[in-house]
Design a protein around this motif. Structure first.
Motif, PDB file in Angstrom:
ATOM      1  N   SER A  87      23.104  40.901  35.468  1.00  8.83           N
ATOM      2  CA  SER A  87      22.066  39.903  35.231  1.00  8.83           C
ATOM      3  C   SER A  87      20.817  40.145  36.071  1.00  8.83           C
ATOM      4  CB  SER A  87      22.617  38.499  35.520  1.00  8.83           C
ATOM      5  OG  SER A  87      23.047  38.388  36.865  1.00  8.83           O
ATOM      6  N   ALA A  88      20.816  41.213  36.876  1.00  6.26           N
ATOM      7  CA  ALA A  88      19.654  41.508  37.715  1.00  6.26           C
ATOM      8  C   ALA A  88      18.463  41.926  36.854  1.00  6.26           C
ATOM      9  CB  ALA A  88      19.993  42.614  38.716  1.00  6.26           C
ATOM     10  N   GLY A  89      17.267  41.648  37.344  1.00 10.07           N
ATOM     11  CA  GLY A  89      16.050  42.030  36.620  1.00 10.07           C
ATOM     12  C   GLY A  89      15.363  43.217  37.262  1.00 10.07           C
ATOM     13  N   ASN A  90      14.041  43.286  37.086  1.00 12.69           N
ATOM     14  CA  ASN A  90      13.215  44.322  37.726  1.00 12.69           C
ATOM     15  C   ASN A  90      13.670  45.739  37.368  1.00 12.69           C
ATOM     16  OD1 ASN A  90      11.776  42.254  39.058  1.00 12.69           O
ATOM     17  ND2 ASN A  90      13.284  42.227  40.709  1.00 12.69           N
ATOM     18  N   ASP A  91      13.982  45.948  36.080  1.00 11.71           N
ATOM     19  CA  ASP A  91      14.341  47.285  35.592  1.00 11.71           C
ATOM     20  C   ASP A  91      15.567  47.862  36.289  1.00 11.71           C
ATOM     21  OD1 ASP A  91      12.157  47.244  33.843  1.00 11.71           O
ATOM     22  OD2 ASP A  91      10.812  47.997  35.418  1.00 11.71           O
ATOM     23  N   GLN A  92      16.467  47.008  36.733  1.00  8.26           N
ATOM     24  CA  GLN A  92      17.685  47.489  37.379  1.00  8.26           C
ATOM     25  C   GLN A  92      18.711  47.913  36.333  1.00  8.26           C
ATOM     26  OE1 GLN A  92      18.416  47.749  40.938  1.00  8.26           O
ATOM     27  NE2 GLN A  92      16.177  47.741  40.694  1.00  8.26           N
ATOM     28  N   ARG A  93      19.579  48.849  36.706  1.00  8.42           N
ATOM     29  CA  ARG A  93      20.648  49.333  35.844  1.00  8.42           C
ATOM     30  C   ARG A  93      21.964  49.250  36.598  1.00  8.42           C
ATOM     31  NH1 ARG A  93      18.412  52.109  31.465  1.00  8.42           N
ATOM     32  NH2 ARG A  93      20.442  53.022  30.966  1.00  8.42           N
ATOM     33  N   PHE A  94      23.033  49.451  35.893  1.00  9.35           N
ATOM     34  CA  PHE A  94      24.352  49.440  36.520  1.00  9.35           C
ATOM     35  C   PHE A  94      25.207  50.519  35.864  1.00  9.35           C
ATOM     36  CE2 PHE A  94      24.897  46.938  32.748  1.00  9.35           C
ATOM     37  CZ  PHE A  94      26.172  47.272  32.301  1.00  9.35           C
ATOM     38  N   GLY A  95      26.208  50.961  36.603  1.00  6.76           N
ATOM     39  CA  GLY A  95      27.183  51.911  36.074  1.00  6.76           C
ATOM     40  C   GLY A  95      28.571  51.488  36.516  1.00  6.76           C
ATOM     41  N   LEU A  96      29.532  51.549  35.603  1.00  7.70           N
ATOM     42  CA  LEU A  96      30.888  51.089  35.894  1.00  7.70           C
ATOM     43  C   LEU A  96      31.889  52.164  35.489  1.00  7.70           C
ATOM     44  CD1 LEU A  96      32.938  48.836  36.614  1.00  7.70           C
ATOM     45  CD2 LEU A  96      32.791  48.076  34.244  1.00  7.70           C
ATOM     46  N   CYS A  97      32.798  52.505  36.415  1.00  6.81           N
ATOM     47  CA  CYS A  97      33.907  53.420  36.141  1.00  6.81           C
ATOM     48  C   CYS A  97      35.205  52.617  36.157  1.00  6.81           C
ATOM     49  CB  CYS A  97      33.991  54.529  37.196  1.00  6.81           C
ATOM     50  SG  CYS A  97      32.577  55.643  37.229  1.00  6.81           S
ATOM     51  N   TYR A  98      35.935  52.624  35.043  1.00  4.42           N
ATOM     52  CA  TYR A  98      37.199  51.899  34.910  1.00  4.42           C
ATOM     53  C   TYR A  98      38.321  52.936  34.934  1.00  4.42           C
ATOM     54  CZ  TYR A  98      40.298  48.166  33.170  1.00  4.42           C
ATOM     55  OH  TYR A  98      41.287  47.218  33.028  1.00  4.42           O
ATOM     56  N   LEU A  99      39.134  52.922  36.008  1.00  2.73           N
ATOM     57  CA  LEU A  99      40.152  53.948  36.230  1.00  2.73           C
ATOM     58  C   LEU A  99      41.553  53.373  36.019  1.00  2.73           C
ATOM     59  CD1 LEU A  99      41.252  56.698  37.415  1.00  2.73           C
ATOM     60  CD2 LEU A  99      41.103  55.594  39.656  1.00  2.73           C
ATOM     61  N   ASP A 100      42.362  54.102  35.264  1.00  5.67           N
ATOM     62  CA  ASP A 100      43.777  53.784  35.110  1.00  5.67           C
ATOM     63  C   ASP A 100      44.566  55.054  35.393  1.00  5.67           C
ATOM     64  OD1 ASP A 100      45.787  51.653  33.786  1.00  5.67           O
ATOM     65  OD2 ASP A 100      46.367  53.678  33.207  1.00  5.67           O
ATOM     66  N   LEU A 101      45.558  54.960  36.293  1.00  2.00           N
ATOM     67  CA  LEU A 101      46.342  56.138  36.642  1.00  2.00           C
ATOM     68  C   LEU A 101      47.240  56.539  35.480  1.00  2.00           C
ATOM     69  CD1 LEU A 101      47.377  55.317  40.319  1.00  2.00           C
ATOM     70  CD2 LEU A 101      45.355  56.521  39.500  1.00  2.00           C
ATOM     71  N   ASP A 102      47.328  57.842  35.225  1.00  4.50           N
ATOM     72  CA  ASP A 102      48.172  58.358  34.149  1.00  4.50           C
ATOM     73  C   ASP A 102      49.601  58.509  34.667  1.00  4.50           C
ATOM     74  OD1 ASP A 102      45.898  58.529  32.613  1.00  4.50           O
ATOM     75  OD2 ASP A 102      45.546  60.645  33.083  1.00  4.50           O
ATOM     76  N   GLY A 103      50.564  57.955  33.937  1.00  2.00           N
ATOM     77  CA  GLY A 103      51.970  58.133  34.281  1.00  2.00           C
ATOM     78  C   GLY A 103      52.436  57.366  35.493  1.00  2.00           C
ATOM     79  N   PHE A 104      51.714  56.312  35.887  1.00  2.00           N
ATOM     80  CA  PHE A 104      52.121  55.569  37.091  1.00  2.00           C
ATOM     81  C   PHE A 104      53.460  54.870  36.875  1.00  2.00           C
ATOM     82  CE2 PHE A 104      52.060  51.614  39.621  1.00  2.00           C
ATOM     83  CZ  PHE A 104      52.035  52.172  40.886  1.00  2.00           C
TER      84      PHE A 104
END
Length: 711
Positions: free
Chosen positions: A302-319
């Motif tokens: 919801s931030a303004g001023n031309d801000q961006r975001f990046g999200l990495c969603y990690l799930d372990l394989d074979g846990f």
């Protein structure tokens, strides 16, 4: 002693006894310890009810905390001992046989609510005292001429005996007088406190309006103000207070003094901070949990001023395999190690790592250039997982699948962003895992649609949203209608008519294919009976019904088929069950046994999509099939003149092989007359396709069959 276990009421009273013994030494009440215990019994009962309630009710805990103040248990030590007592004994004596972890979590939330209720009630009591003191001070000033000595005596008693800190200063900020409670708060001498002017008592965490309100008050523009403010003690530690400052005027109404009333809230603030930390951090790894992550994500998106975001969603394989093989203790140690590695990957400003639960982690980055930064963050995470983790002498290889979402703030909400990252992560996992994928809006939309269709499938069957269309099977020798293939459709309320390719894989994945397939078989057999009644003179019309691999392994397949045929009165020889070639590749005898039983009854078994599964042709002898359905890919080259000679040779060879094994050949996908004629010449037995008719309602087959009969 009767030997019978204590009942709930006995355990409740035992908890109240322990509670009263803990807090009685620090209370200022005139009650005896047994009398105090009697007052705590209903409070203990309320905590017990809240602990075992279906849904959590913070108001119950707040009411208990406030009730302690009402019972004159106002010393902060009462709250501390009460919380310790609840933490140690509430679940033990009042939790019965409920899930211990969930009850302890509920107990912790009740402690938080008790602290809030205790603090709120104490604050209201303190504000009442402050108001009384302020009024007493004003009354003392207004009556000074009439009873100066009596007034000063009363004021001095209130001033020195008050439990809250009181200070008086002139309008220039010179501190004139302070009481003992205020000196104890600051832990210094009176001279050390009075030697500083009010404007010098600044603190880095002062709210912006604190000194603006102060200036308005000393100018006579404001009568009082109330703020939360921190001060430095002489030893450098912080003193947090609820501060009320009032303006005192002389007999002519001119501003003369300022009166400060302070309540020490340091311990309560530390308690709140501790409870806040426990509520927003994962107990196993120490990382921020889902609650705190959502707060940060909501700010980021919801931030303004031309801000961006990046999200990495990690799930372990074979846990799950690690948990199942080595135990949950080893799994927890692995999660802690992974959390430490992830924490080392997100150290730049605007980056954070959190654990959502289980083996799911998220990493968030914010700023103006997250398009590049989020890829770099994902690379760091993948590299951090490369080194095996040593647990109990074993080296465990850690792999993970990451879904990445990046974009400008202000376009999507946090729930939508997390859902997109989750979908993308599963796309990476489906592609083999140990990789990361970027979010694709079109892929997200397809996944959301698939999920919606999956969840709607059970209710759709109950509501009768499925229907069947029939595509004629035509005898190539004389062009007569031989029968029809039943093709199920879904009339979806939002998406309209959906073909089987849209929902059959979902039904197979959820297991709904078994009841759906039974319904299709029942409806198709009933329709075949109706056709036979109408065309008794022209011979029986056969019905072809598809079987999925899940239906083949269902133990009720043979009995369901027998029951439906007997109930509807259809001869078994009028039914053909189609099974894809890929479902029978490498099939063992157990899988073929139900098909053999059906074939022995007279039901035809057709090998559908023949030629696409790369099966060994020699295996045809061991399969209980009587019909080969040649895949349309072999006959597409015959739609134009001249026909593809390679396709002609292949089809000719398959037909020759099938007939030598006493198998009939059906061709699907026939779209032109030239194609139909060529297939007839090659010896194919039956065909279906748009050249004859598209799939349609059962009445259309009746019309086609009627035309053939009247020829």
């Amino acid at each position: 002693m009767t030997g019978e276990p204590d009942g709930p009421e006995d355990r409740l009273r035992r908890f109240a006894t322990i509670w009263s013994r803990a807090v009685f030494p620090v209370t200022s009440t005139s009650l005896t310890r047994p009398e105090l215990e009697q007052q705590l019994v209903p409070l203990a009962r309320r905590l017990s009810d809240a602990l075992m309630a279906r849904t959590f009710d913070a108001a119950a805990g707040q009411a208990v905390g406030a009730a302690l103040i009402a019972a004159h248990c106002t010393d902060p030590e009462v709250l501390s001992r009460s919380l310790d007592c609840v933490d140690a004994y509430l679940v033990l004596y009042c939790g019965e046989d409920g899930p211990q972890e969930a009850l302890r979590t509920r107990s912790a939330r009740l402690q938080h609510a008790m602290a809030a209720g205790f603090a709120g009630a104490l604050r209201e009591r303190t504000l009442a005292e402050q108001e009384a003191i302020s009024q007493a001070a004003l009354n003392a000033r207004s009556t000074v001429a009439e009873a100066l000595h009596a007034s000063e005596a009363r004021f001095r008693a209130v001033f020195e005996g008050a439990a809250i800190g009181i200070g008086i200063a002139d309008l220039e900020g010179n501190i004139l007088q302070v009481n003992g409670a205020l000196l104890r708060m600051f832990g210094g001498s009176e001279q050390g406190v009075r030697g500083r002017k009010v404007p010098e008592w600044t603190h880095p965490e002062d709210a912006p309006q604190v000194w603006r309100l102060y200036e308005e008050l000393v100018r006579g523009e404001r009568e009082h103000y109330h703020v939360e403010k921190a001060f430095y003690r002489p030893d450098g530690t912080a003193l947090w207070t609820n501060l009320t400052v009032s303006l005192l005027r002389d007999a002519d109404g001119r501003p003369q003094y300022q009166l400060a009333l302070m309540e020490d809230t340091t311990e309560r603030r530390l308690l709140n901070l501790r409870l806040r930390y426990e509520a927003t951090h994962d107990a196993l790894t120490g990382l921020p949990n889902r609650t705190l992550f959502f707060e940060r994500l909501e700010k980021a998106v919801s931030a303004g001023n031309d801000q961006r975001f990046g999200l990495c969603y990690l799930d372990l394989d074979g846990f799950k395999t690690i948990n199942d093989s080595l135990g949950h203790a080893a799994g927890d140690r692995l999660l802690v190690e992974v959390a430490d590695r992830l924490q080392s990957c997100a150290t730049a400003p605007g980056e954070m790592v959190a654990r959502l639960g289980g083996d799911e982690f998220v990493a968030l980055t914010t700023g103006p250039d997250t398009e590049r930064e989020v890829d770099a963050l994902a690379d760091r995470i993948m590299n951090a997982l490369v080194t095996p983790v040593r647990i109990d002498g074993r080296e465990l290889t850690v792999r993970g699948s990451i879904g990445i979402v990046e974009g400008p703030a202000g376009e999507r909400g946090p729930a939508e962003v997390l859902r997109s990252a989750d979908i993308t992560m599963y796309r990476a996992k489906s592609a083999g895992g140990n990789r990361f994928e970027l979010a694709d809006p079109e892929a997200d939309a397809r996944a959301i649609t698939r999920h919606g269709l999956t969840t709607a499938l059970p209710a759709a069957l109950d509501r009768g949203e499925f229907f069947i269309e029939y595509q004629p099977l035509v005898h190539l020798g004389d062009g007569s209608v031989h029968g029809a293939e039943a093709l199920v459709r879904w009339l979806h309320p939002q998406h309209g008519v959906l073909g089987p390719d849209r929902f059959i894989p979902l039904a197979e994945h959820t297991g709904l294919i078994v009841p759906l397939g039974r319904w299709v078989l029942e409806q198709s057999v009933r329709q075949a009976c109706q056709w036979q009644e109408r065309h008794a003179d022209s011979g029986p019309l056969r019905i072809n019904v598809n079987l999925s691999p899940c239906q083949l392994t269902h133990p009720g397949l043979v009995q369901d088929t027998v029951d439906i045929l007997e109930r509807e009165g259809l001869d078994a020889q009028a039914l053909c069950l189609e099974v894809t070639e890929s479902a029978l590749i490498g099939a063992d005898d157990d899988l073929l046994k139900p098909l053999r039983r059906l074939a022995e009854m007279g039901v035809d078994i057709a090998l559908d999509d023949f030629g696409t599964g790369y099966s060994n042709l020699a295996n045809l002898r061991r399969l209980p099939v009587s019909i080969l359905k040649l895949d349309r890919s072999f006959t597409q080259g015959m739609q134009q003149f001249p026909a593809d000679p390679v396709d002609l040779k292949i089809v000719e060879g398959i037909v020759s092989l099938a007939h030598s094994l006493d198998l009939a050949v059906t061709v699907e996908g026939v779209e032109t007359g030239a194609q139909a004629e060529q297939l007839r010449i090659l010896g194919c037995d039956t065909a279906q396709g748009w050249y004859y008719a598209r799939p349609g309602p059962p009445e259309r087959l009746h019309e086609l069959a009627l035309v053939d009969a009247t020829g």
